[in-house]
Motif scaffolding. Structure first.
Motif, PDB file in Angstrom:
ATOM      1  N   ASN A   1      46.597  36.190  48.361  1.00 46.92           N
ATOM      2  CA  ASN A   1      45.625  35.638  47.402  1.00 46.92           C
ATOM      3  C   ASN A   1      46.146  34.354  46.766  1.00 46.92           C
ATOM      4  O   ASN A   1      46.196  34.193  45.541  1.00 46.92           O
ATOM      5  CB  ASN A   1      45.277  36.654  46.318  1.00 46.92           C
ATOM      6  CG  ASN A   1      44.369  37.764  46.845  1.00 46.92           C
ATOM      7  OD1 ASN A   1      44.848  38.856  47.149  1.00 46.92           O
ATOM      8  ND2 ASN A   1      43.093  37.484  46.962  1.00 46.92           N
ATOM      9  N   THR A   2      46.555  33.417  47.626  1.00 43.93           N
ATOM     10  CA  THR A   2      47.074  32.135  47.146  1.00 43.93           C
ATOM     11  C   THR A   2      46.050  31.030  47.372  1.00 43.93           C
ATOM     12  O   THR A   2      44.919  31.282  47.802  1.00 43.93           O
ATOM     13  CB  THR A   2      48.402  31.803  47.841  1.00 43.93           C
ATOM     14  OG1 THR A   2      48.199  31.793  49.264  1.00 43.93           O
ATOM     15  CG2 THR A   2      49.470  32.814  47.492  1.00 43.93           C
TER      16      THR A   2
ATOM     17  N   GLY B   1      47.992  40.089  42.009  1.00 40.73           N
ATOM     18  CA  GLY B   1      47.302  40.753  43.114  1.00 40.73           C
ATOM     19  C   GLY B   1      46.268  41.757  42.649  1.00 40.73           C
ATOM     20  O   GLY B   1      45.748  42.544  43.453  1.00 40.73           O
ATOM     21  N   LYS B   2      45.943  41.732  41.350  1.00 38.53           N
ATOM     22  CA  LYS B   2      44.983  42.675  40.792  1.00 38.53           C
ATOM     23  C   LYS B   2      43.792  41.918  40.207  1.00 38.53           C
ATOM     24  O   LYS B   2      43.862  40.726  39.922  1.00 38.53           O
ATOM     25  CB  LYS B   2      45.645  43.502  39.681  1.00 38.53           C
ATOM     26  CG  LYS B   2      46.860  44.306  40.134  1.00 38.53           C
ATOM     27  CD  LYS B   2      47.530  44.971  38.928  1.00 38.53           C
ATOM     28  CE  LYS B   2      48.781  45.728  39.339  1.00 38.53           C
ATOM     29  NZ  LYS B   2      49.478  46.320  38.149  1.00 38.53           N
ATOM     30  N   ILE B   3      42.682  42.636  40.009  1.00 34.82           N
ATOM     31  CA  ILE B   3      41.541  42.045  39.324  1.00 34.82           C
ATOM     32  C   ILE B   3      41.928  41.796  37.872  1.00 34.82           C
ATOM     33  O   ILE B   3      42.493  42.661  37.190  1.00 34.82           O
ATOM     34  CB  ILE B   3      40.317  42.979  39.390  1.00 34.82           C
ATOM     35  CG1 ILE B   3      39.926  43.272  40.852  1.00 34.82           C
ATOM     36  CG2 ILE B   3      39.150  42.376  38.616  1.00 34.82           C
ATOM     37  CD1 ILE B   3      39.389  42.078  41.593  1.00 34.82           C
TER      38      ILE B   3
ATOM     39  N   SER C   1      40.827  31.592  46.302  1.00 39.80           N
ATOM     40  CA  SER C   1      42.142  32.231  46.108  1.00 39.80           C
ATOM     41  C   SER C   1      42.336  33.353  47.121  1.00 39.80           C
ATOM     42  O   SER C   1      42.702  34.470  46.757  1.00 39.80           O
ATOM     43  CB  SER C   1      42.257  32.786  44.685  1.00 39.80           C
ATOM     44  OG  SER C   1      41.202  33.699  44.423  1.00 39.80           O
ATOM     45  N   GLU C   2      42.095  33.052  48.402  1.00 41.35           N
ATOM     46  CA  GLU C   2      42.158  34.093  49.437  1.00 41.35           C
ATOM     47  C   GLU C   2      43.078  33.754  50.600  1.00 41.35           C
ATOM     48  O   GLU C   2      43.059  34.462  51.609  1.00 41.35           O
ATOM     49  CB  GLU C   2      40.749  34.358  49.982  1.00 41.35           C
ATOM     50  CG  GLU C   2      39.782  34.885  48.956  1.00 41.35           C
ATOM     51  CD  GLU C   2      38.372  34.939  49.520  1.00 41.35           C
ATOM     52  OE1 GLU C   2      37.977  36.001  50.023  1.00 41.35           O
ATOM     53  OE2 GLU C   2      37.679  33.902  49.472  1.00 41.35           O
TER      54      GLU C   2
ATOM     55  N   ALA D   1      34.861  44.507  46.849  1.00 42.27           N
ATOM     56  CA  ALA D   1      35.725  44.830  45.709  1.00 42.27           C
ATOM     57  C   ALA D   1      36.276  43.599  45.011  1.00 42.27           C
ATOM     58  O   ALA D   1      36.667  43.679  43.840  1.00 42.27           O
ATOM     59  CB  ALA D   1      36.877  45.710  46.177  1.00 42.27           C
ATOM     60  N   ASP D   2      36.327  42.462  45.719  1.00 42.01           N
ATOM     61  CA  ASP D   2      36.971  41.272  45.176  1.00 42.01           C
ATOM     62  C   ASP D   2      35.963  40.346  44.493  1.00 42.01           C
ATOM     63  O   ASP D   2      34.763  40.386  44.796  1.00 42.01           O
ATOM     64  CB  ASP D   2      37.697  40.521  46.285  1.00 42.01           C
ATOM     65  CG  ASP D   2      38.889  41.310  46.811  1.00 42.01           C
ATOM     66  OD1 ASP D   2      39.380  42.194  46.085  1.00 42.01           O
ATOM     67  OD2 ASP D   2      39.319  41.040  47.949  1.00 42.01           O
TER      68      ASP D   2
END
Length: 712
Positions: free
Chosen positions: A298-299, A381-383, A412-413, A447-448
């Motif tokens: 998620n960079t 790495g979390k919501i 950011s993926e 979910a993202d």
């Protein structure tokens, strides 16, 4: 006739005193094309434990003739070696003293890294000659981390990293490089050095380093003792003070190292270039636009445009929004740049020095809440649900670049975004994505927060090309002040996943790239060099990829479990070319079958000091254009006949009666008698520049003639 020594990158050739110059050669014959002739993958336990090459560069001339130049790997030093009075990979504290490992009671030893990474070989004007009488060069090298302590437990992140400056003697005749002295670069003025991964040489001849895997400042503030954050143990070890808590915002930047003619160095950290997981930064040909690798899950893809060329102390930071147009071959799409604002190093350093915390910049929520933006980025790495506090936009932009950019709509993926290099002629940037998976795949569970990248999974990774242009507008409609802003991005060189592991344990095709990491580019050879950090290849490789012919050639293999690092193509220093290339952590996390591992592991212990040593070195044998022409009709270099032929898949037979050797490869045969200056290739006489002979109990043969035959 009087003979003269001609330099050939580690080989000494005898040639007539007068040989073609560039001008005279151009009137008669020129170089038509160059091609790397790759090497086979290692197939025996001994080969799997070694660092070596049997590749060559084949040059075709306009008169139809062909000449092969064999490559050689030469080690400058292991990380455990002393160079002068200093152990190359030793970790040092704020005062420059070795940091001591006391993990085994009664047996204190200094921490020594097995993980050399980035190299910047540079030529410093005015540098004093070395004691060996050759040309003086300087080499900056990273030591990314220490894998294990003396007790065999992980030391990653808790032991401060280092950089070294090595004085290099370049032999004026052969081009061979020898390390004569090494010292540690002083980072005490910038709070130490945090996990330096890859790096690059700037167009103005300074070293641009990196600080990878920035600590999660939000997690640190919640619990400074949390082991995965590393900040406190790092600070305690570096400052040798058990009361030090550390500051996560002191790390996660690009340090720039200037090497001076007297051997001293100066270091600055470029706080205005953003804080994230810096794999490296690569400066574009305009000398002010910079592209980055952002390693992790998620960079983001970032770009920096400095206010002035050759000065990275102030500028504007951008993050990319990816608009996907294809999901195949690694994916493709256009790029839209979101401005994160302008800053100077001094402005952002002031925030750091004041001890600014995450909570000073952000309000947080734990569910969808009006006024809060939902994001997911590395390192958490979390919501997360965040709101920037009034007046803290600049601080958030440059200290929490990824979180802030995600709030503004940047993509950011990206996953494991690694090395970066530039192609000036074609106006392209190349970026390695080590694993094309996870956040880059479709979010089937919804979910993202976003799902802008949803390409087909390629665990073996890909190298992407970015097309550069001037006049590009940012998301607000403002023209970006650069002629090298990226507008599109697409897969160029892509790995191939295997449905099941092969006999060596490979889960990626051994004849394609696997998890690319370091990359470097040669303008003159039109070649992209690719180094691997693969958990899918039993041995990691360095590849040469011709961007015109699309040919991929394996040119170096590393020991099983080792990563190929420190990749730097050096076009011409005093008439010689090199490919700098290191290895780190040999034998680490090998994917070989148990039976094969049992054979390979003891050999790696033997060659690499019980798996405690990395290596710093280079590939030699690459001629410059002048040398390609000057050496066209010379072939005094000799190669071991049997081993060279067998590595290329040929069969070798010895006839004791007439002392002849027959090499068979496919339908082609080469026959030669020891001492003869003629050989027969497919029944036709071929004159040899030197007779075949026995040297050190092995038959040797003119290299170019042998390689021309084996490459048929």
């Amino acid at each position: 006739m009087r003979k003269a020594l001609v330099p050939v990158l580690g080989l000494t050739l005898l040639a007539p005193t007068v040989f073609p110059t560039m001008a005279s050669a151009a009137e008669s014959v020129q170089v038509k094309s160059v091609e790397f002739i790759g090497m086979p993958a290692p197939s025996t336990p001994d080969e799997m434990a070694k660092l070596y090459t049997t590749a060559s560069l084949q040059v075709t001339y306009t008169d139809g003739s062909v000449r092969s130049f064999p490559l050689q790997y030469k080690m400058l030093f292991k990380s455990t070696d002393k160079v002068g009075s200093m152990i190359a990979g030793v970790s040092v504290d704020v005062k420059g003293n070795p940091i001591v490992d006391t993990s085994v009671s009664g047996a204190p030893v200094p921490f020594v890294s097995d993980d050399p990474d980035a190299n910047s070989l540079m030529k410093i004007e005015g540098q004093a000659p070395t004691s060996k009488g050759g040309n003086p060069l300087s080499l900056v090298t990273h030591y990314e981390y220490v894998t294990l302590n003396n007790a065999g437990k992980s030391a990653y992140g808790v032991v401060p990293a280092s950089m070294s400056l090595t004085t290099i003697d370049q032999n004026k005749t052969t081009g061979e490089l020898v390390a004569t002295d090494l010292k540690k670069i002083d980072f005490s003025g910038v709070d130490g050095l945090w996990i330096p991964c890859n790096g690059s040489l700037t167009p103005w001849n300074t070293h641009l380093g990196s600080e990878e895997y920035e600590a999660d400042a939000r997690a640190f503030e919640a619990d400074p003792t949390k082991s995965s954050v590393y900040v406190s143990p790092f600070a305690k070890a570096y400052f040798q003070d058990d009361k030090m808590a550390g500051n996560p915002y002191a790390y996660g930047y690009l340090p720039e190292v200037t090497v001076k003619a007297d051997g001293t160095t100066s270091v600055v950290k470029h706080y205005s270039m953003g804080r994230f997981s810096h794999e490296l930064g690569k400066v574009a040909p305009d000398q002010k636009t910079v592209f980055y690798g952002d390693d992790g899950g998620n960079t983001m893809l970032f770009m920096y445009v400095a206010d002035k060329s050759q000065d990275l102390s102030s500028g504007t930071l951008y993050a990319a929004k990816f608009n996907q147009t294809s999901d195949t071959n690694g994916g493709a799409g256009s790029l839209q740049w979101i401005s994160l604002g302008h800053a100077t190093d001094a402005e952002i350093q002031d925030y750091v020095n004041k001890g600014l915390k995450f909570s000073d910049m952000f309000e947080t929520a734990d569910k969808d809440t009006e006024g809060f933006t939902k994001i997911k980025t590395y390192p958490s790495g979390k919501i997360e649900w965040l709101k920037v506090k009034p007046g803290m936009e600049k601080a958030a932009s440059f200290l929490e670049s990824r979180r802030y950019a995600a709030m503004l709509g940047a993509t950011s993926e990206w996953n494991k975004m690694e090395g970066v290099t530039a192609n000036a002629k074609d106006k392209k940037i190349y970026i390695a994505m080590s694993y094309v998976e996870k956040s880059m795949e479709a979010d089937t569970k919804n979910a993202d927060p976003i799902d802008e990248i949803h390409v087909n999974k390629v665990r073996a990774g890909a190298v992407y090309q970015l097309d550069l242009a001037g006049g590009v507008k940012d998301s607000a409609g403002n023209t970006i002040n650069s002629d090298y802003a990226a507008s599109t991005m697409s897969g160029l060189v892509v790995g191939k996943d295997l449905a099941k592991a092969d006999w060596k344990g490979n889960t990626a095709d051994d004849n394609a790239i696997g998890n690319p990491d370091n990359i470097s580019y040669s303008e003159e050879l039109r070649t992209l060099f690719i180094g691997e950090d693969s958990g899918m290849h039993a041995n990691n490789y360095v590849w040469a990829y011709n961007i015109d012919t699309k040919k991929l050639s394996r040119i170096l293999t590393t020991p099983a479990g080792a990563e190929a690092t420190g990749l730097q193509f050096v076009d011409n220093y005093n008439g010689f070319r090199y490919v700098m290339s290191n290895i780190q952590h040999p034998g680490d996390e090998m994917i070989l079958s148990d039976a094969l591992k049992a054979q390979v592991s003891p050999l790696i212990d033997k060659y690499w000091d019980g798996k405690r040593s990395g290596a710093v070195g280079y590939l030699s044998g690459l001629p410059t254009m002048d040398q390609m022409l000057a050496w066209k009709d010379t072939d005094q270099s000799m190669s071991p006949l049997r081993s060279t032929a067998e590595v290329k898949g040929a069969k070798v037979a010895w006839n004791d009666a007439d002392r002849s050797i027959t090499i068979t490869k496919g339908s082609n045969t080469l026959v030669v008698k020891l001492g003869d200056s003629m050989a027969k290739v497919n029944g036709q006489d071929v004159k040899l520049a030197s007779p075949a002979k026995v040297d050190n109990e092995s038959a040797v043969f003119p290299t170019a003639t042998l390689m021309n035959f084996l490459n048929k």
